[in-house]
Design a protein around this motif. Structure first.
Motif, PDB file in Angstrom:
ATOM      1  N   LEU A   1       0.837  -1.204   0.000  1.00 34.20           N
ATOM      2  CA  LEU A   1       0.000   0.000   0.000  1.00 34.20           C
ATOM      3  C   LEU A   1       0.871   1.253   0.000  1.00 34.20           C
ATOM      4  CD1 LEU A   1      -2.768   1.315   0.076  1.00 34.20           C
ATOM      5  CD2 LEU A   1      -2.720   1.101   2.577  1.00 34.20           C
ATOM      6  N   ALA A   2       1.915   1.257   0.806  1.00 33.15           N
ATOM      7  CA  ALA A   2       2.825   2.410   0.847  1.00 33.15           C
ATOM      8  C   ALA A   2       3.502   2.612  -0.504  1.00 33.15           C
ATOM      9  CB  ALA A   2       3.866   2.218   1.944  1.00 33.15           C
TER      10      ALA A   2
ATOM     11  N   ARG B   1       2.314   1.756  -3.457  1.00 37.11           N
ATOM     12  CA  ARG B   1       1.315   2.279  -4.402  1.00 37.11           C
ATOM     13  C   ARG B   1       1.104   3.772  -4.199  1.00 37.11           C
ATOM     14  NH1 ARG B   1      -3.486  -2.315  -4.600  1.00 37.11           N
ATOM     15  NH2 ARG B   1      -2.120  -4.036  -5.210  1.00 37.11           N
ATOM     16  N   ILE B   2       0.966   4.194  -2.959  1.00 38.98           N
ATOM     17  CA  ILE B   2       0.733   5.610  -2.658  1.00 38.98           C
ATOM     18  C   ILE B   2       1.928   6.446  -3.106  1.00 38.98           C
ATOM     19  CG2 ILE B   2       0.487   7.275  -0.772  1.00 38.98           C
ATOM     20  CD1 ILE B   2      -1.195   5.070   0.681  1.00 38.98           C
TER      21      ILE B   2
ATOM     22  N   ARG C   1       2.173   6.822  -6.913  1.00 43.01           N
ATOM     23  CA  ARG C   1       1.229   7.786  -7.489  1.00 43.01           C
ATOM     24  C   ARG C   1       1.768   9.208  -7.382  1.00 43.01           C
ATOM     25  NH1 ARG C   1      -2.809   5.353  -4.182  1.00 43.01           N
ATOM     26  NH2 ARG C   1      -3.527   3.555  -5.329  1.00 43.01           N
ATOM     27  N   LYS C   2       2.489   9.462  -6.308  1.00 44.07           N
ATOM     28  CA  LYS C   2       2.949  10.828  -6.024  1.00 44.07           C
ATOM     29  C   LYS C   2       4.293  11.162  -6.648  1.00 44.07           C
ATOM     30  CE  LYS C   2       0.559  11.313  -1.647  1.00 44.07           C
ATOM     31  NZ  LYS C   2       0.667  11.692  -0.251  1.00 44.07           N
TER      32      LYS C   2
ATOM     33  N   ARG D   1      -2.107   9.973 -13.597  1.00 42.44           N
ATOM     34  CA  ARG D   1      -2.555  11.045 -12.702  1.00 42.44           C
ATOM     35  C   ARG D   1      -3.521  12.019 -13.390  1.00 42.44           C
ATOM     36  NH1 ARG D   1       1.712  12.948  -8.854  1.00 42.44           N
ATOM     37  NH2 ARG D   1       1.407  14.923  -9.907  1.00 42.44           N
TER      38      ARG D   1
ATOM     39  N   VAL E   1      -1.462   0.650  -9.346  1.00 40.47           N
ATOM     40  CA  VAL E   1      -1.233   2.022  -8.863  1.00 40.47           C
ATOM     41  C   VAL E   1      -2.288   2.971  -9.412  1.00 40.47           C
ATOM     42  CG1 VAL E   1       0.373   3.981  -8.927  1.00 40.47           C
ATOM     43  CG2 VAL E   1       1.253   1.666  -8.586  1.00 40.47           C
TER      44      VAL E   1
END
Length: 188
Positions: free
Chosen positions: A13-14, A16-17, A20-21, A87, A122
């Motif tokens: 999860l970390a 993926r986050i 994205r950023k 994005r 993602v």
């Protein structure tokens, strides 16, 4: 009291986050053997700012001029377009190279990234199944897409949020030609 080590699910999860950023973690997620040097970190920071400025409608310009085999095509022409469209799925990208064949090669690589399960875990952005040519393709349920063209080729009448030009000159012989340089300047 000590904290328990993060679980695999928490680590995923970390990742993926963060992917994205930030562009570099995204690149490393797609290729866990990617070794980034300081120059690649710098390129990614510049591309992230560029992406944010484009999304905010600022009409930015970014030129990355580096020697061959420095890693700019991997970051700028393969990873960045897929990351940016993940994005911003309504954005359009035009990618140009000295000939349409090289531009279509970049197009295929961007599509490969977007079809990769690591990408799809993602981003929700997907290719339009009914519009998937090598030279031009679209994003499913969005207005975005991608056009590949050779320098001097057919981009008239097409709009883009981002225009990339990767290897606009084929070789030293063409670069040494004043006529070729002038034609390139006029096209640009």
């Amino acid at each position: 009291m000590s904290q328990a080590a993060p679980t695999k699910a928490e680590i995923e999860l970390a990742s993926r986050i963060l992917s994205r950023k930030r562009l570099l973690p995204f690149v490393q997620r797609l290729n866990d053997r990617y070794l980034a040097g300081w120059v690649h970190e710098d390129i990614c920071r510049r591309l992230e700012k560029f992406s944010n400025d484009v999304a905010e409608g600022k009409s930015p310009r970014l030129m990355l001029l580096m020697p061959p085999r420095s890693g700019k095509s991997e970051l700028c022409s393969r990873a960045f377009p897929s990351w940016h469209m993940g994005r911003n799925p309504d954005h359009e990208i035009i990618a140009c190279s000295y000939n349409v064949g090289l531009a279509m090669s970049f197009s295929r690589k961007v599509k490969e990234v977007m079809e990769d399960p690591s990408y799809q875990s993602v981003f929700d952005t997907r290719l339009n199944p009914n519009f998937q040519g090598a030279e031009e393709w679209g994003i499913d349920n969005a207005r975005g897409g991608y056009v590949a063209a050779g320098v001097g080729g057919g981009i008239t009448g097409k709009g883009a949020h981002i225009l990339t030009i990767d290897d606009p000159i084929k070789n030293a012989e063409e670069a040494d030609s004043a006529d070729n340089r002038e034609k390139l300047k006029e096209w640009y």
